[in-house]
Enzyme design. Structure first.
Site, PDB file in Angstrom:
ATOM      1  N   GLU A  36       0.897  -1.034   0.061  1.00  0.00           N
ATOM      2  CA  GLU A  36      -0.142   0.072   0.099  1.00  0.00           C
ATOM      3  C   GLU A  36       0.934   1.376  -0.091  1.00  0.00           C
ATOM      4  O   GLU A  36       1.940   1.509   0.660  1.00  0.00           O
ATOM      5  CB  GLU A  36      -0.801   0.038   1.328  1.00  0.00           C
ATOM      6  N   ARG A 262       5.211 -13.212   9.491  1.00  0.00           N
ATOM      7  CA  ARG A 262       5.949 -11.972   9.087  1.00  0.00           C
ATOM      8  C   ARG A 262       7.137 -11.772   9.780  1.00  0.00           C
ATOM      9  O   ARG A 262       7.447 -12.585  11.063  1.00  0.00           O
ATOM     10  CB  ARG A 262       5.158 -10.714   9.627  1.00  0.00           C
ATOM     11  N   LYS A 272       4.412   1.226  10.557  1.00  0.00           N
ATOM     12  CA  LYS A 272       4.509   2.651   9.926  1.00  0.00           C
ATOM     13  C   LYS A 272       4.021   3.777  10.633  1.00  0.00           C
ATOM     14  O   LYS A 272       4.842   4.684  10.555  1.00  0.00           O
ATOM     15  CB  LYS A 272       3.485   2.451   8.741  1.00  0.00           C
TER      16      LYS A 272
HETATM   17  P1  ATP Z   1       2.692  -2.158   8.255  1.00  0.00           P
HETATM   18  O1  ATP Z   1       1.725  -3.047   9.297  1.00  0.00           O
HETATM   19  O2  ATP Z   1       4.087  -2.040   8.955  1.00  0.00           O
HETATM   20  O3  ATP Z   1       1.886  -0.803   8.088  1.00  0.00           O
HETATM   21  P2  ATP Z   1       1.533  -3.248   6.036  1.00  0.00           P
HETATM   22  O4  ATP Z   1       1.529  -4.663   5.939  1.00  0.00           O
HETATM   23  O5  ATP Z   1       0.434  -2.724   6.140  1.00  0.00           O
HETATM   24  O6  ATP Z   1       2.729  -2.823   6.999  1.00  0.00           O
HETATM   25  P3  ATP Z   1       1.507  -3.259   3.117  1.00  0.00           P
HETATM   26  O7  ATP Z   1       2.056  -2.001   2.345  1.00  0.00           O
HETATM   27  O8  ATP Z   1       0.287  -3.546   3.080  1.00  0.00           O
HETATM   28  O9  ATP Z   1       2.253  -2.732   4.659  1.00  0.00           O
HETATM   29  O10 ATP Z   1       2.701  -4.503   3.140  1.00  0.00           O
HETATM   30  C1  ATP Z   1       2.935  -4.903   1.618  1.00  0.00           C
HETATM   31  C2  ATP Z   1       3.109  -6.415   1.764  1.00  0.00           C
HETATM   32  O11 ATP Z   1       4.294  -6.548   2.728  1.00  0.00           O
HETATM   33  C3  ATP Z   1       2.232  -7.138   2.457  1.00  0.00           C
HETATM   34  O12 ATP Z   1       1.841  -8.368   1.712  1.00  0.00           O
HETATM   35  C4  ATP Z   1       2.204  -7.600   3.770  1.00  0.00           C
HETATM   36  O13 ATP Z   1       1.957  -8.516   4.130  1.00  0.00           O
HETATM   37  C5  ATP Z   1       3.989  -7.721   3.712  1.00  0.00           C
HETATM   38  N1  ATP Z   1       4.782  -7.268   4.987  1.00  0.00           N
HETATM   39  C6  ATP Z   1       4.489  -6.185   5.598  1.00  0.00           C
HETATM   40  N2  ATP Z   1       5.243  -6.237   6.799  1.00  0.00           N
HETATM   41  C7  ATP Z   1       5.802  -7.312   6.959  1.00  0.00           C
HETATM   42  C8  ATP Z   1       6.645  -7.984   7.723  1.00  0.00           C
HETATM   43  N3  ATP Z   1       7.184  -7.526   9.063  1.00  0.00           N
HETATM   44  N4  ATP Z   1       7.141  -9.230   7.389  1.00  0.00           N
HETATM   45  C9  ATP Z   1       6.843  -9.774   6.143  1.00  0.00           C
HETATM   46  N5  ATP Z   1       6.113  -9.066   5.139  1.00  0.00           N
HETATM   47  C10 ATP Z   1       5.581  -7.914   5.679  1.00  0.00           C
HETATM   48 MG    MG Z   2      -1.305  -3.832   4.748  1.00  0.00          MG
END
Ligand code: ATP
Ligand code: MG
Length: 556
Positions: A36, A262, A272
């Site tokens: 995102e 994760r 974030k």
């Molecule tokens: P955050 O929770 O830190 O805001 P997010 O998951 O909302 O991160 P996205 O941009 O939606 O951020 O993430 C893109 C991809 O990266 C998704 O498929 C998510 O599952 C993966 N991802 C995010 N954080 C991790 C992590 N700590 N380990 C592995 N994959 C991750």
């Molecule tokens: Mg997300």
């Protein structure tokens, strides 16, 4: 890329894909990385990137980069650009397969109408708060909305008018009509569309309604023909909804969702929101502060994409939540740099040394190997003269037992050059050390004694007249506690007060004057460093410490 040479660790996803290819369920695999664009990527994302792009590469398939841009309120072009840059930096290519969920908005809209027409979606007039109150709990079923049985025609009319922008933000939503008593809360008539009079970073002002993540994600996968839709474990509970949409819409393909654990990394935070806070409170200098776990930060610090990929390979992929210690990441960086970084001489906290019996004006050049184990990396010449700089803590006037560096009366080797013996020091009126005086053994050219006597210590140095000034930034972990993110506590109290130390008066060997910013060096005996790609200090080069030579944290 290291993924080509390194043995590929097996994981459950690899086994699933192998099976799917073997039994003909798929002839090729298509994965996607779906960020995102509401922030910068961090090391956790790297795990997902390496996994999705890595699997596609290893199995001869492809991986799409798809922006999951369904929430214009938080998304920005700047993030889109930086995400692309970070994925490319990690060494992965999406080629022509760059997509945006927002490019599917029209199709998603048509599918929403399809659900309405088949009696599976309705326009909701309850407020967000009322919807929440009706949702029930894990142990109690939810309550059906009074609008749940609105006639199809009315739903269609209202939804079309929502699209036209007739209603204010938050006044209505479109909900799926599934099951308010489902034990899975995600199936209790989830919201599909909300009204948002917002400009979207990719599609501009075209839309007044925006689909929710859940309504966009699986269908985007289906449109793109994704075979294995890999996400983190928190989406496990969304899977029945993901499948419900695929079951109830005329989608062109049938992707399948798989979840993995994760990455949780010690001594840092990855949410974030917290990263935003660190930037906006100026706790760090920006998103690319070399102490940040963002890919922009570690890149600026000097971590290599190879090291990050090795790390992602080494930690593996599983289905149970676990913690990875920061030292594992640092060790991957160290291993990569140890292999590839040319060695150079630099003095971080210089003190002056004068070799009294060395001829004034004489300059000798010594051949210094760029890598002790790799003759193919060549060598360079370092200049030696009567006045040198050595490291402040390589000298002690009254040393404790076992100190084998420079101290009065004892011989020490100056790396690559000569054996010297300290004869005394000069201090100013306040007692501050100004100079250390030595005599050298002219017969020890290159650093070994002609008579074979043993010299215990070797120290590094630079010639005063043949070195350049530099600023050195010693970066360390941003947090001093392994789990600053633990619930309840304010993570900021765990900030490491020594996460950066600026050394403004370092001296580096002359060849580093115009150092290429992409070269990472080992400063002998000190650690790995790179020129900062952003800053210079009054024209002086700035070097970032990437990582120490040895793990200094495990002892603490
Ligand atoms: P955050 O929770 O830190 O805001 P997010 O998951 O909302 O991160 P996205 O941009 O939606 O951020 O993430 C893109 C991809 O990266 C998704 O498929 C998510 O599952 C993966 N991802 C995010 N954080 C991790 C992590 N700590 N380990 C592995 N994959 C991750
Ligand atoms: Mg997300």
């Amino acid at each position: 890329m290291s993924t080509e040479s390194a043995p590929i660790a097996n994981n459950f996803l690899r086994s699933i894909i192998e099976e799917d290819l073997k039994n003909g369920k798929h002839s090729t695999i298509i994965t996607r990385f779906p960020p995102e664009p509401n922030g910068y990527l961090h090391i956790g994302h790297a795990k997902s990137i390496c996994l999705n792009f890595g699997l596609a590469k290893d199995f001869g398939g492809r991986c799409h980069l798809r922006f999951d841009d369904t929430n214009p309120a938080k998304e920005e072009l700047e993030y889109i650009e930086s995400i692309k840059e970070s994925v490319a930096w990690l060494g992965f290519e999406w080629g022509e397969h760059l997509y945006y969920a927002s490019d599917y908005f029209e199709q998603l809209y048509q599918w929403a109408e399809h659900l309405i027409k088949s009696g599976k979606a309705y326009v909701e007039d309850l407020t967000a708060e009322e919807i929440r109150a009706h949702r029930g709990t894990l142990t109690e079923p939810g309550k059906e909305s009074p609008w749940r049985n609105r006639p199809v025609d009315e739903n269609l009319d209202l939804f079309r008018r929502m699209r036209e922008g007739e209603f204010p933000d938050g006044s209505k939503v479109l909900r799926a009509r599934i099951d308010m008593a489902s034990p899975n809360m995600n199936l209790r008539d989830p919201v599909l569309y909300r009204i948002l009079h917002a400009t979207h970073p990719h599609v501009g002002d075209k839309w007044r309604i925006y689909p929710m993540y859940d309504f966009a994600h699986g269908q985007s996968d289906a449109i793109e023909g994704i075979t294995h839709s890999i996400c983190t474990l928190e989406f496990e509970g969304h899977k029945p909804l993901y499948e419900w949409f695929l079951d109830n819409l005329p989608v062109p393909s049938r992707p399948r969702q798989y979840e993995f654990a994760r990455l949780n990394l010690t001594y840092t935070v990855m949410s974030k929101r917290k990263l935003h806070e660190l930037v906006s409170s100026k706790t760090v200098s920006g998103w690319d502060d070399p102490r940040m776990p963002t890919l922009m930060g570690i890149r600026r610090r000097g971590y290599t994409p190879d090291a990050v990929r090795t790390f992602c390979e080494r930690i593996g992929v599983g289905r149970s939540d676990s913690w990875i210690d920061m030292s594992i990441l640092e060790e991957c960086v160290r291993e990569d740099l140890n292999e590839h970084a040319p060695r150079v001489l630099a003095v971080l906290r210089p003190i002056k040394v004068v070799i009294d019996n060395y001829p004034e004006g004489l300059v000798e050049e010594f051949e210094a190997a760029n890598h002790p184990q790799k003759p193919e990396m060549g060598s360079r010449k370092v200049s030696f003269s009567r006045e040198l700089f050595i490291e402040e803590d390589d000298f002690m006037e009254q040393p404790p037992k076992g100190f084998f560096r420079m101290t009065p009366g004892i011989e020490v080797r100056l790396r690559y050059a000569y054996i010297v013996r300290c004869t005394g020091v000069v201090r100013d009126v306040n007692g501050n050390l100004l100079e250390v005086h030595c005599e050298y053994d002219p017969a020890s050219r290159g650093g070994s004694a002609a008579d074979g006597r043993k010299i215990k210590g070797t120290i590094h140095w630079v010639s005063a007249g043949h070195s350049v000034d530099a600023e050195v930034r010693l970066f360390d972990r941003l947090f001093g506690d392994p789990n600053p993110d633990r619930g309840g506590a304010d993570y900021k109290q765990f900030l490491n007060p020594d996460s950066v130390e600026i050394l403004p008066a370092a001296k580096v060997e002359a060849g580093l004057a115009g150092a290429d910013i992409e070269t990472r060096y080992q400063f002998e005996r000190l650690g790995y460093f790179r020129p900062d790609p952003v800053d210079s200090s009054d024209g002086k080069p700035v070097f970032n410490r990437i990582v120490t030579l040895k793990d200094t944290w495990s002892k603490k």
